[in-house]
Design a protein around this motif. Structure first.
Motif, short mmCIF file in Angstrom:
data_model
loop_
_atom_site.label_atom_id
_atom_site.label_comp_id
_atom_site.label_asym_id
_atom_site.label_seq_id
_atom_site.Cartn_x
_atom_site.Cartn_y
_atom_site.Cartn_z
N ALA A 102 1.01 -1.27 0.16
CA ALA A 102 0.30 0.44 0.14
C ALA A 102 0.76 1.34 0.13
CB ALA A 102 -0.98 -0.20 1.47
N TRP A 103 1.86 1.32 0.95
CA TRP A 103 2.88 2.21 1.06
C TRP A 103 3.67 2.31 -0.81
CZ3 TRP A 103 3.51 6.52 3.34
CH2 TRP A 103 3.15 6.14 4.84
N GLN A 104 3.85 1.40 -1.36
CA GLN A 104 4.86 1.53 -2.00
C GLN A 104 3.70 2.10 -3.74
OE1 GLN A 104 5.92 -2.38 -3.72
NE2 GLN A 104 6.69 -1.83 -5.36
N ALA A 105 2.49 1.34 -3.56
CA ALA A 105 1.29 2.85 -4.21
C ALA A 105 1.49 4.01 -4.62
CB ALA A 105 0.01 1.65 -3.92
N VAL A 106 1.79 4.50 -2.76
CA VAL A 106 1.86 5.94 -2.33
C VAL A 106 2.83 6.67 -2.78
CG1 VAL A 106 1.93 7.94 -0.28
CG2 VAL A 106 0.31 5.80 -0.22
N GLY A 107 3.51 5.35 -3.38
CA GLY A 107 5.43 6.06 -4.06
C GLY A 107 5.28 6.22 -5.15
N CYS A 108 4.57 5.56 -5.36
CA CYS A 108 4.34 5.40 -7.39
C CYS A 108 3.44 6.49 -7.85
CB CYS A 108 3.80 4.19 -7.77
SG CYS A 108 3.44 3.78 -9.45
N ALA A 109 2.16 6.43 -6.86
CA ALA A 109 1.17 7.79 -7.57
C ALA A 109 2.01 8.58 -7.21
CB ALA A 109 0.24 7.33 -6.44
N LEU A 153 -5.19 7.74 4.41
CA LEU A 153 -4.99 6.18 4.71
C LEU A 153 -3.58 5.12 5.04
CD1 LEU A 153 -6.74 3.36 4.94
CD2 LEU A 153 -6.73 2.98 2.72
N CYS A 154 -2.79 5.39 4.80
CA CYS A 154 -1.50 4.82 4.65
C CYS A 154 -1.19 4.76 6.47
CB CYS A 154 -0.71 4.95 3.87
SG CYS A 154 -0.59 3.84 2.04
N PHE A 155 -1.16 6.51 6.61
CA PHE A 155 -0.76 7.02 8.19
C PHE A 155 -1.45 6.36 8.77
CE2 PHE A 155 1.57 11.19 5.64
CZ PHE A 155 2.69 10.73 6.05
N ARG A 156 -2.60 6.61 8.53
CA ARG A 156 -3.73 5.48 9.58
C ARG A 156 -3.42 3.75 10.01
NH1 ARG A 156 -5.62 5.05 14.63
NH2 ARG A 156 -7.32 4.23 14.61
N LEU A 157 -2.91 3.53 8.61
CA LEU A 157 -2.35 1.89 9.21
C LEU A 157 -1.11 1.70 9.40
CD1 LEU A 157 -3.44 -0.86 7.40
CD2 LEU A 157 -1.39 -0.51 5.79
N SER A 158 -0.26 2.97 10.02
CA SER A 158 1.43 2.69 10.61
C SER A 158 1.07 3.10 11.46
CB SER A 158 2.47 3.91 9.53
OG SER A 158 2.56 3.07 8.48
N GLN A 159 -0.46 3.72 11.90
CA GLN A 159 -0.22 4.39 13.80
C GLN A 159 -1.42 2.38 14.29
OE1 GLN A 159 -3.10 6.83 13.03
NE2 GLN A 159 -1.73 8.73 13.87
N LEU A 160 -1.77 1.60 13.15
CA LEU A 160 -1.96 0.86 13.77
C LEU A 160 -1.46 -0.62 14.03
CD1 LEU A 160 -6.05 0.35 11.66
CD2 LEU A 160 -5.35 1.22 13.84
N VAL A 176 -6.19 -2.87 -1.56
CA VAL A 176 -6.80 -2.28 -2.47
C VAL A 176 -7.68 -1.22 -2.26
CG1 VAL A 176 -9.76 -2.42 -3.18
CG2 VAL A 176 -8.40 -4.73 -1.95
N PHE A 177 -7.75 -0.69 -1.82
CA PHE A 177 -7.63 1.14 -1.99
C PHE A 177 -6.65 1.76 -2.79
CE2 PHE A 177 -7.95 5.81 -0.78
CZ PHE A 177 -9.06 6.20 -2.03
N CYS A 178 -5.39 1.70 -2.17
CA CYS A 178 -3.98 2.09 -2.62
C CYS A 178 -3.54 2.31 -4.46
CB CYS A 178 -2.86 2.37 -1.93
SG CYS A 178 -3.21 3.25 -0.15
N SER A 179 -4.15 0.54 -4.59
CA SER A 179 -3.30 -0.02 -5.61
C SER A 179 -5.03 0.77 -7.04
CB SER A 179 -3.33 -1.50 -5.63
OG SER A 179 -4.80 -2.05 -5.67
N LEU A 180 -5.30 0.85 -6.96
CA LEU A 180 -7.12 1.21 -7.60
C LEU A 180 -6.51 2.70 -7.89
CD1 LEU A 180 -10.13 -0.52 -6.77
CD2 LEU A 180 -8.51 -0.63 -8.53
#
Length: 239
Positions: A102-109, A153-160, A176-180
């Motif tokens: 998911a974080w990788q998708a953020v970096g790509c985007a 979303l990924c920041f929240r994911l890392s917090q959890l 799912v969300f980030c790759s889409l």
């Protein structure tokens, strides 16, 4: 299957990242005796181990993916992961890797967005930068909106994750969300660059290709969707 103090592994693994030069690999294999998935440390010089580099990929070209073939590959009981005794244990690994993707998708985007933004500021049409055109700004704002939502979303994911509260459905939802959304961002980045968007020198074409790989691996959209669906409804749609 187990034979005395050794395990005999047979089968193939495909798309294993960096398998061509790794000294040790973690192999997940189903035990014939109890039909449960076990984890094993397999060294590259184990008898019966072979790996072949996959060629001609269009995406993630920096990663050397391999096809691993195990032919009566012998592994000592001492090299079995003692706490990995079912697919549920394997899923703990997938939870972590899906969060990473998911974080990788953020970096790509983000890479696609920043390259496209820089391009529109310098590329001129009719005597002025195309960044001053309404439709170009519309695409850029949509890209930034998607990127910001993904980052949040990924920041929240890392917090959890830091709090020890991360669950399978959290990682699957983010993947799912980030790759889409990444697919959408890179598509718009290529669009604002016109024909130059397919030239490697402008970088965005690489992000477009990588987004396709990110979309597919560590669980498809459909598999991850069913994981989230099971969590929110209480019903499993897996067959």
């Amino acid at each position: 299957k187990r034979e005395g103090d050794k395990w005999i592994l047979n089968g193939q693994k495909k798309w294993i990242g960096n398998a061509t030069f790794a000294d040790i690999l973690i192999i997940w294999a189903r035990n014939e005796a109890d039909n449960e998935v076990k984890g094993f440390i397999v060294k590259k010089d184990n008898p019966g181990f072979a790996v072949e580099k996959m060629k001609d990929k269009m995406a993630l070209r920096i990663v050397q993916n391999g096809i691993i073939t195990l032919t009566n590959c012998e592994v000592e009981e001492a090299d079995r992961l003692q706490n990995a005794n079912s697919f549920k244990d394997t899923a703990k690994v997938l939870q972590m890797t899906r969060a990473g993707v998911a974080w990788q998708a953020v970096g790509c985007a983000r890479g696609a967005y920043e390259n496209a933004l820089d391009y529109t500021r310098t590329r001129k049409q009719f005597g002025k930068p195309i960044a001053s055109f309404q439709l170009i700004q519309n695409h850029l704002v949509e890209m930034l909106s998607n990127l910001t939502a993904m980052q949040t979303l990924c920041f929240r994911l890392s917090q959890l994750q830091d709090q020890g509260l991360l669950k399978d459905e959290h990682a699957s939802l983010a993947k799912v969300f980030c790759s889409l959304r990444t697919r959408d961002v890179v598509s718009k980045a290529r669009e604002v660059m016109g024909g130059n968007g397919i030239l490697l020198e402008y970088n965005v074409a690489r992000f477009v290709a990588d987004a396709e790989a990110i979309y597919s691996y560590e669980g498809t959209k459909e598999i991850n969707t069913l994981i989230v669906g099971r969590a929110i409804t209480g019903f499993s749609a897996f067959v």
